[in-house]
Design a protein around this motif. Structure first.
Motif, mmCIF file in Angstrom:
data_model
loop_
_atom_site.group_PDB
_atom_site.id
_atom_site.type_symbol
_atom_site.label_atom_id
_atom_site.label_comp_id
_atom_site.label_asym_id
_atom_site.label_seq_id
_atom_site.Cartn_x
_atom_site.Cartn_y
_atom_site.Cartn_z
ATOM 1 N N LEU A 173 0.838 -1.204 0.000
ATOM 2 C CA LEU A 173 0.000 0.000 0.000
ATOM 3 C C LEU A 173 0.875 1.256 0.000
ATOM 4 O O LEU A 173 0.571 2.244 -0.671
ATOM 5 C CB LEU A 173 -0.948 -0.008 1.211
ATOM 6 N N THR A 174 1.967 1.224 0.782
ATOM 7 C CA THR A 174 2.896 2.358 0.795
ATOM 8 C C THR A 174 3.369 2.671 -0.620
ATOM 9 O O THR A 174 3.332 3.826 -1.079
ATOM 10 C CB THR A 174 4.127 2.037 1.668
ATOM 11 N N ASP A 175 3.807 1.612 -1.326
ATOM 12 C CA ASP A 175 4.348 1.811 -2.668
ATOM 13 C C ASP A 175 3.279 2.288 -3.648
ATOM 14 O O ASP A 175 3.524 3.193 -4.466
ATOM 15 C CB ASP A 175 4.951 0.485 -3.186
ATOM 16 N N ALA A 176 2.094 1.677 -3.569
ATOM 17 C CA ALA A 176 1.030 2.027 -4.518
ATOM 18 C C ALA A 176 0.627 3.490 -4.376
ATOM 19 O O ALA A 176 0.487 4.215 -5.367
ATOM 20 C CB ALA A 176 -0.179 1.107 -4.308
ATOM 21 N N HIS A 177 0.442 3.936 -3.119
ATOM 22 C CA HIS A 177 0.034 5.335 -2.921
ATOM 23 C C HIS A 177 1.153 6.296 -3.333
ATOM 24 O O HIS A 177 0.878 7.363 -3.879
ATOM 25 C CB HIS A 177 -0.388 5.568 -1.460
ATOM 26 N N ALA A 178 2.394 5.902 -3.046
ATOM 27 C CA ALA A 178 3.514 6.763 -3.446
ATOM 28 C C ALA A 178 3.530 6.941 -4.960
ATOM 29 O O ALA A 178 3.696 8.059 -5.476
ATOM 30 C CB ALA A 178 4.837 6.169 -2.955
ATOM 31 N N SER A 179 3.315 5.852 -5.692
ATOM 32 C CA SER A 179 3.303 5.932 -7.165
ATOM 33 C C SER A 179 2.189 6.841 -7.658
ATOM 34 O O SER A 179 2.298 7.451 -8.712
ATOM 35 C CB SER A 179 3.086 4.530 -7.763
ATOM 36 N N ALA A 180 1.097 6.918 -6.894
ATOM 37 C CA ALA A 180 -0.041 7.745 -7.288
ATOM 38 C C ALA A 180 0.071 9.170 -6.755
ATOM 39 O O ALA A 180 -0.876 9.954 -6.877
ATOM 40 C CB ALA A 180 -1.339 7.093 -6.800
ATOM 41 N N GLY A 181 1.217 9.485 -6.128
ATOM 42 C CA GLY A 181 1.389 10.841 -5.601
ATOM 43 C C GLY A 181 0.552 11.107 -4.366
ATOM 44 O O GLY A 181 0.265 12.250 -4.012
ATOM 45 N N GLN A 182 0.160 10.031 -3.681
ATOM 46 C CA GLN A 182 -0.665 10.152 -2.471
ATOM 47 C C GLN A 182 0.152 9.749 -1.246
ATOM 48 O O GLN A 182 1.157 9.050 -1.365
ATOM 49 C CB GLN A 182 -1.902 9.234 -2.592
ATOM 50 N N GLY A 183 -0.311 10.162 -0.075
ATOM 51 C CA GLY A 183 0.363 9.756 1.160
ATOM 52 C C GLY A 183 -0.276 8.517 1.768
ATOM 53 O O GLY A 183 -1.448 8.209 1.510
ATOM 54 N N TYR A 184 0.514 7.785 2.572
ATOM 55 C CA TYR A 184 -0.029 6.596 3.241
ATOM 56 C C TYR A 184 0.516 6.531 4.660
ATOM 57 O O TYR A 184 1.736 6.584 4.874
ATOM 58 C CB TYR A 184 0.361 5.317 2.488
ATOM 59 N N VAL A 185 -0.372 6.428 5.625
ATOM 60 C CA VAL A 185 -0.001 6.294 7.044
ATOM 61 C C VAL A 185 -0.666 5.044 7.597
ATOM 62 O O VAL A 185 -1.879 4.864 7.440
ATOM 63 C CB VAL A 185 -0.442 7.540 7.851
ATOM 64 N N ALA A 186 0.132 4.148 8.209
ATOM 65 C CA ALA A 186 -0.456 3.004 8.910
ATOM 66 C C ALA A 186 -0.702 3.442 10.347
ATOM 67 O O ALA A 186 0.205 3.957 10.997
ATOM 68 C CB ALA A 186 0.473 1.802 8.871
ATOM 69 N N ALA A 187 -1.924 3.261 10.825
ATOM 70 C CA ALA A 187 -2.270 3.722 12.172
ATOM 71 C C ALA A 187 -3.213 2.753 12.863
ATOM 72 O O ALA A 187 -4.341 3.093 13.205
ATOM 73 C CB ALA A 187 -2.884 5.121 12.111
ATOM 74 N N PRO A 188 -2.772 1.518 13.086
ATOM 75 C CA PRO A 188 -3.617 0.566 13.810
ATOM 76 C C PRO A 188 -3.811 1.022 15.255
ATOM 77 O O PRO A 188 -3.020 1.830 15.769
ATOM 78 C CB PRO A 188 -2.841 -0.753 13.737
ATOM 79 N N VAL A 189 -4.844 0.502 15.884
ATOM 80 C CA VAL A 189 -5.207 0.971 17.224
ATOM 81 C C VAL A 189 -5.258 -0.194 18.201
ATOM 82 O O VAL A 189 -5.548 -1.325 17.827
ATOM 83 C CB VAL A 189 -6.588 1.665 17.198
ATOM 84 N N PHE A 190 -4.967 0.087 19.469
ATOM 85 C CA PHE A 190 -5.153 -0.880 20.554
ATOM 86 C C PHE A 190 -6.405 -0.518 21.323
ATOM 87 O O PHE A 190 -6.545 0.624 21.749
ATOM 88 C CB PHE A 190 -3.943 -0.890 21.496
ATOM 89 N N GLY A 191 -7.261 -1.500 21.520
ATOM 90 C CA GLY A 191 -8.498 -1.242 22.263
ATOM 91 C C GLY A 191 -9.664 -1.957 21.623
ATOM 92 O O GLY A 191 -9.659 -2.222 20.408
ATOM 93 N N ARG A 192 -10.652 -2.287 22.431
ATOM 94 C CA ARG A 192 -11.869 -2.937 21.972
ATOM 95 C C ARG A 192 -12.887 -1.882 21.530
ATOM 96 O O ARG A 192 -12.667 -0.683 21.758
ATOM 97 C CB ARG A 192 -12.465 -3.756 23.133
ATOM 98 N N PRO A 193 -14.001 -2.306 20.944
ATOM 99 C CA PRO A 193 -15.029 -1.351 20.531
ATOM 100 C C PRO A 193 -15.461 -0.390 21.645
ATOM 101 O O PRO A 193 -15.655 0.803 21.398
ATOM 102 C CB PRO A 193 -16.171 -2.263 20.089
ATOM 103 N N GLU A 194 -15.574 -0.893 22.878
ATOM 104 C CA GLU A 194 -15.952 -0.009 23.993
ATOM 105 C C GLU A 194 -14.944 1.128 24.135
ATOM 106 O O GLU A 194 -15.309 2.264 24.440
ATOM 107 C CB GLU A 194 -16.002 -0.776 25.323
ATOM 108 N N ALA A 195 -13.662 0.792 23.964
ATOM 109 C CA ALA A 195 -12.622 1.817 24.074
ATOM 110 C C ALA A 195 -12.728 2.815 22.925
ATOM 111 O O ALA A 195 -12.502 4.014 23.101
ATOM 112 C CB ALA A 195 -11.238 1.167 24.082
ATOM 113 N N ALA A 196 -13.089 2.312 21.735
ATOM 114 C CA ALA A 196 -13.258 3.212 20.586
ATOM 115 C C ALA A 196 -14.405 4.182 20.870
ATOM 116 O O ALA A 196 -14.304 5.390 20.623
ATOM 117 C CB ALA A 196 -13.534 2.403 19.324
ATOM 118 N N GLU A 197 -15.498 3.637 21.392
ATOM 119 C CA GLU A 197 -16.681 4.433 21.740
ATOM 120 C C GLU A 197 -16.311 5.540 22.737
ATOM 121 O O GLU A 197 -16.743 6.691 22.614
ATOM 122 C CB GLU A 197 -17.719 3.488 22.377
ATOM 123 N N ALA A 198 -15.472 5.165 23.723
ATOM 124 C CA ALA A 198 -15.114 6.098 24.796
ATOM 125 C C ALA A 198 -13.881 6.934 24.450
ATOM 126 O O ALA A 198 -13.344 7.626 25.307
ATOM 127 C CB ALA A 198 -14.864 5.313 26.083
#
Lengths: 297, 297, 297, 297
Positions: free
Chosen positions: D104-129
């Motif tokens: 994905l990094t390479d594909a977006h770079a070729s298209a002149g777009q940015g790519y950030v990986a930002a996975p999260v720690f936490g369950r749905p309740e944590a996302a809600e809160a």
């Protein structure tokens, strides 16, 4: 028969020689053409591409180092699939993944061509001496057609069924068996050596006791037939003896992870009430974990 | 010679018969005396205790099921050590712990008696047919004295050195090798079976390829001599093939913990720069972890 | 109360101090008597032997390094058991084997004395600050009598039941948990580091995400109550994610044997039809192998 | 900012809500559009495809279940890459493979777009809160631009560097840590339970001792900083205690493969001369096997 052969490495070259020696009209291809010169001197034709080697052939063999090379010469530009005629058969002897073997099966079927997986057991010396053991799988009509060729490569042939990839499963399992035995030998030598035993002495025992006896064959039969009782040597005694190995290796400061693994298997067997089965009932424990059903009582 | 024999189980009875058949004066003892009757009919004397069986003997054998039984008949009340004369030798053929073998060595030495550990490889049928393989260790003078007796039990004998417990280390290692091979076979059969291969077919391949070839012997030699280059089959290829096994077993839903273990070993070998050694260099990796020195380059 | 204390090491000394500080009449013994001097200055009496420390005491504590030392001061010459009066109680806080704890239980019972196993969780700093957590087990009457003493040592106490050795089982399990977490952290740091992540960054994530959250407590509850459905995070997703770890670690050349082990557990769970349970159902798989019954559906 | 959000599952929906709540103009897309209705009621626009959600956005988030789904919505027909403008950024919060993140990094770079990986720690309740912990990596300019958005999702953010896939390595390692802890807990509960300890009692100890203390954090620091001496608790004592666990678990018939694994690690450490380092030096042993250099002395 008109036969193509793609890939003249350490294994491929002597195999191609065997086919030539059996009287077939041979066309060969190799990335470095120089490898094929001895064959050309004996009457083989040098092809300009894998497709060229396959063109007009009844059967084309391939013997490559890995998935990447095998896929390239089979399905890539100027690959086997482009040259092979309808009804002709591709015999793949490379040690490749099960998944690639399945892709090759599908691709050749779509092109109206046959595909047989026929990996071999044996080193280059065995190939030279026509002492390979061949395992083959594929559509029955295709296997029948290539059988005489496979038989000319070695001392024996096991035909496994209609799904080509099964032959790859078996070849990979054979290599896994050797790797397992190596780990076991590695741990045993480290353990005996650090305990003061000369390696050549343990080697003498191993050669005398294991290498010339049908011991592995008999255990393999018990597992194959799921026959774990009456016990020749009870599982709980297996637990005892491996426990003794670990105890002594602990004292000698030798980590033996495979011994730990086997001990935990036997301990689980005893904990679940199978202590009186034969110690080959590891076959049942592993099978259960794989979802193949419960051990017999 | 005057020989005592303590423990007439499945292994002990045929071994005692062999000694009697070789012309020795035999005195036997077993917890259940009925087991000894066939021997008495052939001229053996029945003793009233292990000590009684040892009294006046040049050599007394013991063949018991485990540490507890072996310790009781050797060092317990009315045990072998009480009856055995100075200079006479106790030959222990039981599969016991290294630690107990060392305790027996010390106890007999304190009593002015000899002690030889001489466990055997082979099932009861092999004992009956005098086809056991014996591994013996102990003080040279004691081993020399009992050698003719040991040779009359089987088809061969390996003498390991002056520390009796080394023979137990080797016997335990032999059993560990079989256990390891069983685990490997168990996983291989589960993997091939769930992939659709008939067990009898994989059995045929195993018997053809492994059981009648010197393959294990050659790998054992490489490890024994620490000779890992030039590589016949490179360690990095071992990593590749075991990786392919795991990949296909994942798809077939078969857990193969020993394959995982071997893969991690090979991966560590590659990560540490040994990818070009022979795949038997597991011997070096395991040895290094045991504190036996670094792998050769 | 009149209290004896045997073993003034890094843990024993601050524990003895706490008891003295709580107002008890203390008699101490240590192999090197110099360690006891600060306590003597605060009013403790120095005993001439473990038996002497136990003589006349209501309760005698012992805190030693291992089985050998704990057995010697308890049951050896001039040991605790010789001096302790009938009805008085020996509290053993050492981290010792379950088997030795059972032998001590029996020995004290035969002598008409009480025995309580009361190992502690916490480092020397925690002992100094009376922040230990104590786990105790033994006959109810004995535990009741020593409870105020145990409470003066730390911030809390869990009483486990009438079999003293259960407290040792729990203490050993606690140490096993830490060791497991260490292995996991070791592999995770090696994996992330070789993939290019700064260790201090992964440390920040770990501290933020794991160390201050009730995450482990919640999973422990699920396993304790055998409640694996509905799944918060399905077992088959656990298999997927650990598979992704291994895939990436393979590329980075990092062997992760614990990840392999966990993957094979999850793979076995899926193969046996438990893919939809919560991934904490490892609790069920391990329990089944231990003979504790089948996983719930 | 103009923000797109693709994937409104259990995690995606509350995350999208947080972004909407923070005042951003939101366009959403989900395979089942019904999931987006609550957001539309609060002012979001429903897109007709991932490309449509990305068109005109400054930033587009994606939160999908696995590699297949994440690849389809990103690079497939009508995927994010088709709609996203030059200079705009794709933030991928899915738990995906390291390899896909690199593609994905390479594909977006070729298209002149940015790519950030930002996975999260936490369950749905944590996302809600808004209590998630976010780990992000990518080109600095892109990370800077999306930082305020990431901060509005949770309680904290760790920025890892310029290679986006590092964030996936860390997310996968976090899940591996939890899986390891689960295995440890599973074995510990099976062991304590079969030894007679009530699960709720072991749970109490675990919660009191582990869950509310900085214990894991401190060990993680030792490994992160490769500081293994002076030893707080020596490696040889770790070997002793895990050996005691296995001994007692053997008696209770509980296989504990992770305990075996850790024991073998410690045994190897002692055999190689590292017995006096801290037991957290597993970090050094694992690192050495990964080719990261030898343990310190």
């Amino acid at each position: 028969m008109k036969v193509g052969f793609v890939g003249l490495g350490n294994m491929g070259l002597p195999m191609a020689k065997s086919l030539l020696g059996a009287g077939h009209a041979l066309t060969v291809w190799n990335r470095s053409p120089a490898r094929g010169e001895p064959l050309v001197k004996q009457g083989a034709r040098m092809a300009s591409s894998p497709a060229d080697a396959a063109r007009g052939a009844d059967v084309v063999f391939s013997m490559l180092a890995d998935d990447v090379a095998a896929e390239a010469v089979s399905l890539g530009a100027q690959g086997i699939i482009e040259g092979l005629g309808k009804g002709a058969v591709h015999v793949s002897s490379s040690t490749i993944s099960v998944a690639l073997s399945q892709r090759l099966t599908d691709a050749h079927a779509s092109a109206g061509q046959g595909y047989v997986a026929a990996p071999v057991f044996g080193r280059p010396e065995a190939a030279e001496a026509k002492q390979l053991w061949v395992v083959a799988a594929g559509a029955q009509v295709d296997v029948e057609r290539v059988k005489p060729l496979l038989e000319s490569l070695g001392r024996g042939l096991t035909v496994l069924g209609e799904h080509a990839s099964m032959a790859n499963v078996v070849k990979l399992s054979g290599n896994f068996l050797i790797a397992s035995m190596l780990e076991a030998l590695a741990e045993a030598f480290a353990f005996t050596r650090k305990s003061g035993v000369e390696p050549r002495q343990f080697l003498e025992v191993f050669q005398s006791v294991f290498a010339s006896s049908p011991i592995f064959a008999n255990y393999a039969r018990a597992i194959a037939e799921e026959r774990y009782s009456p016990a020749g040597f009870a599982l709980r005694l297996g637990l005892k003896d491996v426990g003794l190995v670990l105890e002594a290796a602990r004292a000698a400061e030798v980590p033996m992870p495979l011994a730990s693994l086997v001990r935990d298997q036997y301990l689980g067997g005893v904990a679940q009430g199978h202590g009186d089965l034969d110690w080959s009932a590891l076959g049942a424990l592993v099978a259960e974990r794989a979802g193949l059903g419960r051990p017999p009582r």
